[in-house]
Design a protein around this motif. Structure first.
Motif, PDB file in Angstrom:
ATOM      1  N   GLU A  54       0.840  -1.192   0.000  1.00 17.57           N
ATOM      2  CA  GLU A  54       0.000   0.000   0.000  1.00 17.57           C
ATOM      3  C   GLU A  54       0.885   1.256   0.000  1.00 17.57           C
ATOM      4  O   GLU A  54       1.727   1.444   0.857  1.00 17.57           O
ATOM      5  CB  GLU A  54      -0.905   0.005   1.236  1.00 17.57           C
ATOM      6  CG  GLU A  54      -1.827   1.188   1.330  1.00 17.57           C
ATOM      7  CD  GLU A  54      -2.689   1.350   0.091  1.00 17.57           C
ATOM      8  OE1 GLU A  54      -2.468   2.343  -0.641  1.00 17.57           O
ATOM      9  OE2 GLU A  54      -3.545   0.490  -0.157  1.00 17.57           O
ATOM     10  N   GLY A  55       0.676   2.119  -0.996  1.00 14.26           N
ATOM     11  CA  GLY A  55       1.490   3.318  -1.120  1.00 14.26           C
ATOM     12  C   GLY A  55       0.947   4.532  -0.400  1.00 14.26           C
ATOM     13  O   GLY A  55       1.613   5.569  -0.340  1.00 14.26           O
ATOM     14  N   ASP A  56      -0.253   4.414   0.188  1.00 15.93           N
ATOM     15  CA  ASP A  56      -0.886   5.544   0.861  1.00 15.93           C
ATOM     16  C   ASP A  56      -0.918   5.304   2.368  1.00 15.93           C
ATOM     17  O   ASP A  56      -1.369   4.261   2.826  1.00 15.93           O
ATOM     18  CB  ASP A  56      -2.309   5.729   0.334  1.00 15.93           C
ATOM     19  CG  ASP A  56      -3.019   6.895   0.995  1.00 15.93           C
ATOM     20  OD1 ASP A  56      -3.785   6.655   1.943  1.00 15.93           O
ATOM     21  OD2 ASP A  56      -2.776   8.045   0.575  1.00 15.93           O
ATOM     22  N   TYR A  57      -0.432   6.291   3.151  1.00 12.70           N
ATOM     23  CA  TYR A  57      -0.392   6.150   4.612  1.00 12.70           C
ATOM     24  C   TYR A  57      -1.766   5.830   5.191  1.00 12.70           C
ATOM     25  O   TYR A  57      -1.909   4.948   6.034  1.00 12.70           O
ATOM     26  CB  TYR A  57       0.112   7.451   5.254  1.00 12.70           C
ATOM     27  CG  TYR A  57       1.605   7.578   5.359  1.00 12.70           C
ATOM     28  CD1 TYR A  57       2.346   6.746   6.196  1.00 12.70           C
ATOM     29  CD2 TYR A  57       2.286   8.562   4.651  1.00 12.70           C
ATOM     30  CE1 TYR A  57       3.724   6.873   6.310  1.00 12.70           C
ATOM     31  CE2 TYR A  57       3.662   8.704   4.759  1.00 12.70           C
ATOM     32  CZ  TYR A  57       4.380   7.855   5.597  1.00 12.70           C
ATOM     33  OH  TYR A  57       5.736   7.989   5.714  1.00 12.70           O
ATOM     34  N   LYS A  58      -2.778   6.579   4.756  1.00 11.23           N
ATOM     35  CA  LYS A  58      -4.119   6.423   5.316  1.00 11.23           C
ATOM     36  C   LYS A  58      -4.643   5.016   5.105  1.00 11.23           C
ATOM     37  O   LYS A  58      -5.110   4.357   6.042  1.00 11.23           O
ATOM     38  CB  LYS A  58      -5.076   7.445   4.686  1.00 11.23           C
ATOM     39  CG  LYS A  58      -6.509   7.321   5.193  1.00 11.23           C
ATOM     40  CD  LYS A  58      -7.418   8.353   4.520  1.00 11.23           C
ATOM     41  CE  LYS A  58      -8.866   8.182   5.000  1.00 11.23           C
ATOM     42  NZ  LYS A  58      -9.768   9.169   4.361  1.00 11.23           N
ATOM     43  N   LYS A  59      -4.574   4.542   3.865  1.00 12.17           N
ATOM     44  CA  LYS A  59      -5.069   3.201   3.564  1.00 12.17           C
ATOM     45  C   LYS A  59      -4.236   2.127   4.269  1.00 12.17           C
ATOM     46  O   LYS A  59      -4.742   1.050   4.598  1.00 12.17           O
ATOM     47  CB  LYS A  59      -5.063   2.977   2.057  1.00 12.17           C
ATOM     48  CG  LYS A  59      -6.069   3.832   1.300  1.00 12.17           C
ATOM     49  CD  LYS A  59      -6.002   3.554  -0.191  1.00 12.17           C
ATOM     50  CE  LYS A  59      -7.003   4.408  -0.966  1.00 12.17           C
ATOM     51  NZ  LYS A  59      -6.915   4.161  -2.424  1.00 12.17           N
ATOM     52  N   ALA A  60      -2.969   2.432   4.491  1.00 17.13           N
ATOM     53  CA  ALA A  60      -2.086   1.451   5.125  1.00 17.13           C
ATOM     54  C   ALA A  60      -2.466   1.194   6.580  1.00 17.13           C
ATOM     55  O   ALA A  60      -2.430   0.050   7.047  1.00 17.13           O
ATOM     56  CB  ALA A  60      -0.636   1.917   5.048  1.00 17.13           C
ATOM     57  N   VAL A  61      -2.846   2.257   7.319  1.00 17.77           N
ATOM     58  CA  VAL A  61      -3.063   2.089   8.763  1.00 17.77           C
ATOM     59  C   VAL A  61      -4.528   2.018   9.176  1.00 17.77           C
ATOM     60  O   VAL A  61      -4.832   1.575  10.287  1.00 17.77           O
ATOM     61  CB  VAL A  61      -2.382   3.223   9.556  1.00 17.77           C
ATOM     62  CG1 VAL A  61      -0.898   3.251   9.264  1.00 17.77           C
ATOM     63  CG2 VAL A  61      -3.017   4.581   9.277  1.00 17.77           C
ATOM     64  N   ILE A  62      -5.445   2.458   8.323  1.00 16.89           N
ATOM     65  CA  ILE A  62      -6.848   2.471   8.709  1.00 16.89           C
ATOM     66  C   ILE A  62      -7.321   1.049   9.025  1.00 16.89           C
ATOM     67  O   ILE A  62      -7.016   0.108   8.299  1.00 16.89           O
ATOM     68  CB  ILE A  62      -7.720   3.122   7.608  1.00 16.89           C
ATOM     69  CG1 ILE A  62      -9.097   3.473   8.157  1.00 16.89           C
ATOM     70  CG2 ILE A  62      -7.819   2.237   6.391  1.00 16.89           C
ATOM     71  CD1 ILE A  62      -9.901   4.389   7.254  1.00 16.89           C
ATOM     72  N   ASP A  63      -8.014   0.886  10.150  1.00 15.85           N
ATOM     73  CA  ASP A  63      -8.528  -0.395  10.638  1.00 15.85           C
ATOM     74  C   ASP A  63      -7.433  -1.350  11.104  1.00 15.85           C
ATOM     75  O   ASP A  63      -7.709  -2.522  11.392  1.00 15.85           O
ATOM     76  CB  ASP A  63      -9.378  -1.108   9.568  1.00 15.85           C
ATOM     77  CG  ASP A  63     -10.635  -0.320   9.220  1.00 15.85           C
ATOM     78  OD1 ASP A  63     -11.163   0.347  10.112  1.00 15.85           O
ATOM     79  OD2 ASP A  63     -11.052  -0.379   8.047  1.00 15.85           O
ATOM     80  N   SER A  64      -6.197  -0.871  11.186  1.00 18.13           N
ATOM     81  CA  SER A  64      -5.105  -1.746  11.615  1.00 18.13           C
ATOM     82  C   SER A  64      -5.074  -1.853  13.137  1.00 18.13           C
ATOM     83  O   SER A  64      -5.188  -0.853  13.842  1.00 18.13           O
ATOM     84  CB  SER A  64      -3.763  -1.206  11.111  1.00 18.13           C
ATOM     85  OG  SER A  64      -2.719  -2.106  11.384  1.00 18.13           O
ATOM     86  N   LYS A  65      -4.916  -3.066  13.642  1.00 12.65           N
ATOM     87  CA  LYS A  65      -4.837  -3.301  15.086  1.00 12.65           C
ATOM     88  C   LYS A  65      -3.423  -3.049  15.606  1.00 12.65           C
ATOM     89  O   LYS A  65      -3.237  -2.678  16.761  1.00 12.65           O
ATOM     90  CB  LYS A  65      -5.250  -4.741  15.413  1.00 12.65           C
ATOM     91  CG  LYS A  65      -6.672  -5.093  15.016  1.00 12.65           C
ATOM     92  CD  LYS A  65      -7.680  -4.252  15.783  1.00 12.65           C
ATOM     93  CE  LYS A  65      -9.096  -4.663  15.423  1.00 12.65           C
ATOM     94  NZ  LYS A  65     -10.114  -3.824  16.110  1.00 12.65           N
ATOM     95  N   LEU A  66      -2.448  -3.281  14.747  1.00 11.98           N
ATOM     96  CA  LEU A  66      -1.043  -3.118  15.123  1.00 11.98           C
ATOM     97  C   LEU A  66      -0.282  -2.481  13.973  1.00 11.98           C
ATOM     98  O   LEU A  66      -0.372  -2.941  12.837  1.00 11.98           O
ATOM     99  CB  LEU A  66      -0.421  -4.482  15.463  1.00 11.98           C
ATOM    100  CG  LEU A  66       1.092  -4.528  15.685  1.00 11.98           C
ATOM    101  CD1 LEU A  66       1.492  -3.697  16.903  1.00 11.98           C
ATOM    102  CD2 LEU A  66       1.570  -5.977  15.847  1.00 11.98           C
ATOM    103  N   VAL A  67       0.457  -1.411  14.273  1.00 15.81           N
ATOM    104  CA  VAL A  67       1.295  -0.738  13.280  1.00 15.81           C
ATOM    105  C   VAL A  67       2.746  -0.826  13.748  1.00 15.81           C
ATOM    106  O   VAL A  67       3.073  -0.394  14.853  1.00 15.81           O
ATOM    107  CB  VAL A  67       0.890   0.732  13.097  1.00 15.81           C
ATOM    108  CG1 VAL A  67       1.821   1.417  12.097  1.00 15.81           C
ATOM    109  CG2 VAL A  67      -0.563   0.843  12.639  1.00 15.81           C
TER     110      VAL A  67
END
Length: 259
Positions: A54-67
């Motif tokens: 995923e090249g977009d920060y928002k799409k990468a972390v949205i709904d993520s439980k762990l970053v």
């Protein structure tokens, strides 16, 4: 299916992804990978370290439980700024930076108070950098430093301990300032010493002839100098006081040897 996001797909980030996949402990988890370098994302995907690039920060972390942030240290501040508006309440954030005090300052300043930040640093690596150098076994039996944040819940800490166990490492709780002093002595100073040794010899007018006599001892002493220059630049700029202290202590020892 729960989502884990790895930001920064170099040696460490890609190795974490590979280690998670190899363990099979998180079969119901989908790993998203973000890196500004499209080639790194593609390589990590082909290696099987991530399920989706995923090249977009928002799409990468949205709904993520762990970053998991695996970028060079100075880039972590920018990552915090970019992901902060898109984090869900309760998200667990961790990093793998080689210095911890500055990272914790940035986390306190930039991350929402309703998320859990826990600093981390796996004491593992290789001279080679980039996703191509990654391996699922990189963290086997290595010490993994953990610095808990002020907002971290017991459940969040357990999640990071679980991650450390899954990738084969051994956790070690430590204060951020203590961590930076300790690793300056046993990690950062050795790199700088190897760099200085290599630089001194290479600058010598007799290097062409000297190099013909260099054997395994010189190779072993100087190999750390081939490490990632960007990573070590960031380490030095975020750990000036501790590194300077240990350089001074090392100079004292060399002066004793000289006498």
């Amino acid at each position: 299916m729960e989502k884990i996001t790895i930001i920064g797909l170099g040696l460490i980030g890609t190795s974490i992804g590979l280690a998670i996949k190899k363990s099979n402990a998180l079969k119901s988890v989908q790993i998203f990978g973000h890196d500004l370098n499209k080639k790194h994302r593609s390589i990590a995907k082909k290696m099987g370290a991530i399920d989706k690039d995923e090249g977009d920060y928002k799409k990468a972390v949205i709904d993520s439980k762990l970053v998991i942030i695996c970028t060079p240290v100075l880039s972590i501040r920018e990552v915090f700024e970019n992901i902060s508006p898109h984090l869900d309440e309760g998200t667990v954030i961790t990093d793998t930076g080689s210095t911890k005090a500055k990272v914790h300052e940035w986390a306190k300043e930039l991350l929402p108070t309703n998320i859990n930040f826990i600093g981390g640093h796996p004491m593992a690596g290789r001279e080679q950098s980039g996703p191509e150098a990654a391996t699922a076994d990189l963290f086997n039996n290595c010490t993994y430093a953990i610095c808990t944040g002020i907002n971290a819940t017991p459940a969040a800490i357990d999640a990071i301990l679980g991650l450390v166990d899954i990738i084969g490492a051994k956790h070690y709780f430590v204060d951020p300032e203590e961590h930076d002093s300790y690793v300056a002595a046993i990690s950062h100073l050795p790199f700088l010493t190897a760099t200085a040794l290599m630089s001194m010899n290479a600058k010598s007018t007799g290097w062409r002839e000297i190099s013909k006599l260099a054997g395994s001892g010189f190779r072993d002493m100087s190999r750390l100098a081939s490490g990632d220059p960007m990573m070590h630049r960031d380490i030095c700029l975020t750990n000036v006081t501790s590194i300077s202290h240990w350089i001074n202590e090392f100079i004292k020892e060399l002066e004793q040897v000289q006498k």
